[in-house]
Design a protein around this motif. Structure first.
Motif, mmCIF file in Angstrom:
data_model
loop_
_atom_site.group_PDB
_atom_site.id
_atom_site.type_symbol
_atom_site.label_atom_id
_atom_site.label_comp_id
_atom_site.label_asym_id
_atom_site.label_seq_id
_atom_site.Cartn_x
_atom_site.Cartn_y
_atom_site.Cartn_z
ATOM 1 N N THR A 236 8.973 18.621 -11.789
ATOM 2 C CA THR A 236 8.329 17.727 -12.745
ATOM 3 C C THR A 236 6.868 18.145 -12.871
ATOM 4 O O THR A 236 6.145 18.235 -11.888
ATOM 5 N N THR A 241 10.358 17.247 -17.077
ATOM 6 C CA THR A 241 11.175 18.192 -16.301
ATOM 7 C C THR A 241 10.995 19.586 -16.874
ATOM 8 O O THR A 241 11.082 19.801 -18.084
ATOM 9 N N ASP A 257 4.323 17.708 -9.660
ATOM 10 C CA ASP A 257 4.703 16.689 -8.674
ATOM 11 C C ASP A 257 5.143 17.444 -7.404
ATOM 12 O O ASP A 257 6.311 17.782 -7.240
ATOM 13 N N ASP A 259 5.219 16.501 -4.245
ATOM 14 C CA ASP A 259 6.038 15.784 -3.250
ATOM 15 C C ASP A 259 7.517 15.909 -3.605
ATOM 16 O O ASP A 259 8.358 16.175 -2.757
ATOM 17 N N GLU A 260 7.825 15.748 -4.898
ATOM 18 C CA GLU A 260 9.219 15.907 -5.332
ATOM 19 C C GLU A 260 9.677 17.352 -5.119
ATOM 20 O O GLU A 260 10.782 17.600 -4.628
ATOM 21 N N ARG A 263 10.510 17.895 -1.550
ATOM 22 C CA ARG A 263 11.783 17.235 -1.180
ATOM 23 C C ARG A 263 12.955 18.098 -1.614
ATOM 24 O O ARG A 263 13.898 18.326 -0.870
ATOM 25 N N ARG A 264 12.893 18.583 -2.860
ATOM 26 C CA ARG A 264 13.999 19.393 -3.378
ATOM 27 C C ARG A 264 14.131 20.708 -2.614
ATOM 28 O O ARG A 264 15.229 21.185 -2.380
#
Ligand code: FES
Length: 281
Positions: A236, A241, A257, A259-260, A263-264
């Motif tokens: 993102t 996206t 982003d 942090d996202e 995580r991914r």
């Protein structure tokens, strides 16, 4: 098949491999990457291009053996060959299409963490060959993990080194050097380009945001097809996206982003551990 012309260790678990891939070498530009597979059943691994030589038809990659698939690639030697070598993929760095007069007026600051020094090198070299000044901050855990220091010194305006343990250069993080240069010394740069671990790029982007310094990051996301079809590489950016493989890998660091993305990136950690266990049996 894509023969390995040269292989040498740059640091512990970090290898340089020069691959014969004339078509890729002819069209590669700074900022682009390739997707490789060691053999037909191997996982597809995205790797940023570290150097290329159109005359020789070779592409140089720097690979850190951190998972089952990268270890499989790193176990190959000179004379062996990779089954797949797709590329060049992704968009070249933005400065490649900047008009030369405009480019020469700019001052660039590169920040490289760990193996990130490898993809930073061709960018700094490309600018140096066109008379454009670029200072570079390189960071690593310890002196033995620093790579590309001497080639970088030859093409960088100023080279600053930071190691976590102080075994070379400043003791501390690349962001501390950045704060000193930009914050305390008030050095002016038009653009910062950061390549390294996601967390490093996140904190570089946070630091440069305070100073209003435009920052580009190169995202090393998971990738499968590399053609924009599978969605594995989605991130993102600015609330939208985006697909790293076709729209990146470089994006505005102030808009990502992180942090996202982190995580991914950790999504397949369990599978990685299982693959490592099978490999060890
Ligand atoms: Fe599949 Fe990018 S790797 S969409």
């Amino acid at each position: 098949m894509y023969p390995i012309l040269e292989k040498r260790a740059l640091a512990e678990q970090i290898w340089l491999m020069k691959i014969l891939a004339p078509r890729v070498a002819r069209s590669a530009r700074p900022g682009q990457f390739v997707i490789v597979r060691a053999d037909e059943r191997g996982e597809r691994i995205p790797l940023t291009i570290s150097d290329y030589d159109a005359a020789e038809g070779s592409v140089t990659l720097v690979i850190q053996a951190i998972g089952a698939s990268t270890r499989k690639i790193c176990a190959l030697g000179e004379g062996d060959a990779l089954a797949d070598f797709a590329g060049p993929l992704g968009r070249p760095s933005e400065f490649v299409s900047t008009p030369p007069e405009e480019l020469r007026r700019k001052r660039f600051l590169f920040v490289a963490g760990g193996v990130g020094a490898a993809p930073v090198y061709p960018q700094v070299k490309w600018l140096h060959e066109r008379g454009v000044a670029a200072d570079v901050i390189v960071g690593a855990k310890t002196r033995g993990m620093l790579i590309y220091t001497e080639p970088m010194r030859a093409v960088a305006g100023q080279l600053h080194i930071a190691t976590d343990d102080g075994s070379e250069g400043d003791k501390g993080l690349v962001t501390q050097v950045l704060e000193r240069l930009v914050g305390e010394q008030g050095r002016r740069y038009d653009e910062c380009i950061a390549i390294g671990p996601m967390a490093m790029m996140k904190f570089v982007a946070l630091a440069t945001k305070k100073y209003g310094l435009k920052t580009t990051v190169s995202l090393n996301t998971l990738m499968v097809d590399g053609t924009g079809m599978c969605g594995a590489c989605r991130v993102t950016v600015g609330g939208r996206t985006r697909f790293t493989c076709v729209e990146g890998p470089e994006f505005d660091g102030h808009e990502v982003d992180f942090d996202e993305a982190m995580r991914r990136q950790g999504m397949y950690r369990n599978e990685e551990q299982r693959a490592a266990a099978i490999e060890a049996e």
